[in-house]
Design a protein around this motif. Structure first.
Motif, short mmCIF file in Angstrom:
data_model
loop_
_atom_site.label_atom_id
_atom_site.label_comp_id
_atom_site.label_asym_id
_atom_site.label_seq_id
_atom_site.Cartn_x
_atom_site.Cartn_y
_atom_site.Cartn_z
N GLN A 157 6.59 31.51 5.53
CA GLN A 157 5.96 31.21 6.69
C GLN A 157 5.96 29.57 7.17
O GLN A 157 5.73 29.40 8.39
CB GLN A 157 4.70 31.93 6.66
N HIS A 158 6.41 28.98 6.16
CA HIS A 158 6.63 27.40 6.44
C HIS A 158 8.16 27.04 6.65
O HIS A 158 8.46 25.81 6.59
CB HIS A 158 6.05 26.76 5.17
N TRP A 203 -3.85 26.03 -0.13
CA TRP A 203 -2.75 26.04 -1.07
C TRP A 203 -2.97 25.55 -2.37
O TRP A 203 -2.86 26.02 -3.60
CB TRP A 203 -1.52 25.99 -0.60
N GLU A 249 -2.73 34.84 16.63
CA GLU A 249 -4.23 35.10 16.18
C GLU A 249 -4.38 36.64 16.31
O GLU A 249 -4.24 37.44 17.37
CB GLU A 249 -4.88 34.49 17.22
N SER A 250 -4.48 37.14 15.11
CA SER A 250 -4.29 38.43 15.00
C SER A 250 -5.38 39.42 15.73
O SER A 250 -4.88 40.53 16.03
CB SER A 250 -4.55 38.77 13.49
N THR A 256 1.34 29.99 10.01
CA THR A 256 0.60 31.01 9.56
C THR A 256 0.92 32.43 10.06
O THR A 256 1.86 32.54 11.12
CB THR A 256 -0.79 30.70 9.94
N ILE A 257 0.86 33.54 9.53
CA ILE A 257 0.92 34.82 9.73
C ILE A 257 -0.10 35.81 10.17
O ILE A 257 -1.12 35.42 9.41
CB ILE A 257 2.01 35.39 8.88
N ARG A 305 -4.73 24.51 5.53
CA ARG A 305 -3.80 25.35 4.77
C ARG A 305 -3.16 24.81 3.59
O ARG A 305 -3.15 25.35 2.53
CB ARG A 305 -2.86 26.17 5.64
N1 LIG Z 1 -6.48 33.15 12.69
C1 LIG Z 1 -5.44 33.39 12.00
C2 LIG Z 1 -5.28 33.19 10.69
C3 LIG Z 1 -3.86 33.30 10.30
C4 LIG Z 1 -3.74 32.79 8.67
O1 LIG Z 1 -4.34 32.17 8.20
N2 LIG Z 1 -3.11 33.92 8.02
C5 LIG Z 1 -2.85 33.49 6.56
C6 LIG Z 1 -2.29 34.95 5.86
S1 LIG Z 1 -3.76 36.17 6.05
C7 LIG Z 1 -1.43 32.97 6.53
O2 LIG Z 1 -0.70 32.82 7.22
N3 LIG Z 1 -1.70 32.13 5.27
C8 LIG Z 1 -0.37 31.47 5.02
C9 LIG Z 1 -0.49 30.05 4.69
O3 LIG Z 1 -1.56 29.28 4.81
O4 LIG Z 1 0.39 29.45 4.34
C10 LIG Z 1 -5.32 34.74 12.51
O5 LIG Z 1 -6.19 35.76 12.55
O6 LIG Z 1 -3.83 35.13 12.63
#
Ligand SMILES: N[C@@H](CCC(=O)N[C@@H](CS)C(=O)NCC(=O)O)C(=O)O
Length: 261
Positions: A41-42, A147, A67-68, A54-55, A143
């Motif tokens: 994702q990066h 991590w 935004e899911s 972000t995904i 993020r």
């Molecule tokens: N508010 C965003 C949050 C997205 C999010 O933080 N997704 C997490 C996975 S559940 C992500 O991409 N994490 C990877 C990272 O932080 O590198 C949404 O609902 O889409």
């Protein structure tokens, strides 16, 4: 009609929300699996689509959506298929209330626990220099912090305690709501259920002392009912990690306080 592509990780938390909504609606989409544990994702090719790194993200023709929860609402409104939002304003309000509560207050606590017990340990053994460089490439500072804490085991006791407290409060609220109606926020299956399942599908395994058939029968009834839906089965079959395969616990007819491994 313009094509749909979804950039996602596992059917879990945020990625699983649009995956399951699309499948419930019967919308065909091109799946782009990004391995979160490999920091896909990066990578520049994905950052060109979603600079936040972000995904999930979805494209519909030329439109890029992030935004899911907002993606799920778009999917429900734009595509034919079973409605995942009822017409009644009171129901729509209740569904949005629950989704906001889960997204903003409850899910970050589930996530912290998940990152502490699954994500951190899953990547920790990689080459330290590679990990350091991977952290530095993360675009969002918050993020980067998450991590770092997950990889080096730096979530504090107070943070973990607060997350556990919120999960306990959330479980009580879910059980209470589901003792009053069949589905979480309305009399029909809705986006609130899609959202909630993604958060709670492994509850009886991750929180066996707080959620099981004896203590929270309504949560268990609800989880099994969602898991029995063809869309859910197809969606969770796309999971590759042990984390997501935990959903199989819902196949047990009775889950007590100490589910056998
Ligand atoms: N508010 C965003 C949050 C997205 C999010 O933080 N997704 C997490 C996975 S559940 C992500 O991409 N994490 C990877 C990272 O932080 O590198 C949404 O609902 O889409």
């Amino acid at each position: 009609m313009a094509g749909v592509s979804l950039y996602h990780w596992e059917p879990n938390a945020n990625s699983g929300k649009p995956m399951l909504a699309l499948m419930e609606k019967g919308v065909a989409f091109t799946s782009h699996y990004l391995d979160l544990l490999n920091f896909d994702q990066h990578k520049p090719e994905y950052l060109a689509l979603n600079p936040q790194g972000t995904i999930p993200a979805m494209t519909h023709g030329k439109l890029v959506l992030t935004e899911s929860t907002a993606i799920m609402e778009y999917v429900d409104e734009v595509f034919p298929g079973p409605r995942l939002m009822p017409d009644e304003p009171r129901d729509r309000w209740r569904i949005r209330w629950w989704m906001k509560f889960m997204d903003q207050w409850l899910a970050p606590s589930f996530s912290m626990i998940g990152w502490n017990v699954f994500v951190g340990p899953a990547v920790r053994s990689k080459d330290p220099e590679r990990l350091k460089a991977a952290i530095e490439r993360i675009p969002l500072p918050e993020r980067r912090v998450a991590w770092r804490k997950a990889i080096y085991g730096l979530f504090s006791d107070d943070e973990m305690k607060e997350s556990q407290r919120r999960v306990a409060v959330g479980i009580r609220m879910l059980e209470d709501a589901l003792s009053k109606r069949e589905w979480l926020a309305s009399d029909q299956y809705s986006l609130a259920d899609v959202n909630g399942f993604n958060l709670a599908y492994a509850l009886p395994l991750s929180q066996p002392k707080l959620s099981n058939d004896d203590l929270t029968p309504n949560i268990l009834r609800w989880l099994r009912a969602i898991y029995a839906r063809p869309a859910t089965k197809t969606c969770w079959a796309m999971g590759k990690t042990a984390m997501v395969k935990r959903v199989a616990i819902l196949e047990r007819p009775h889950i007590g306080k100490e589910p056998a491994a």
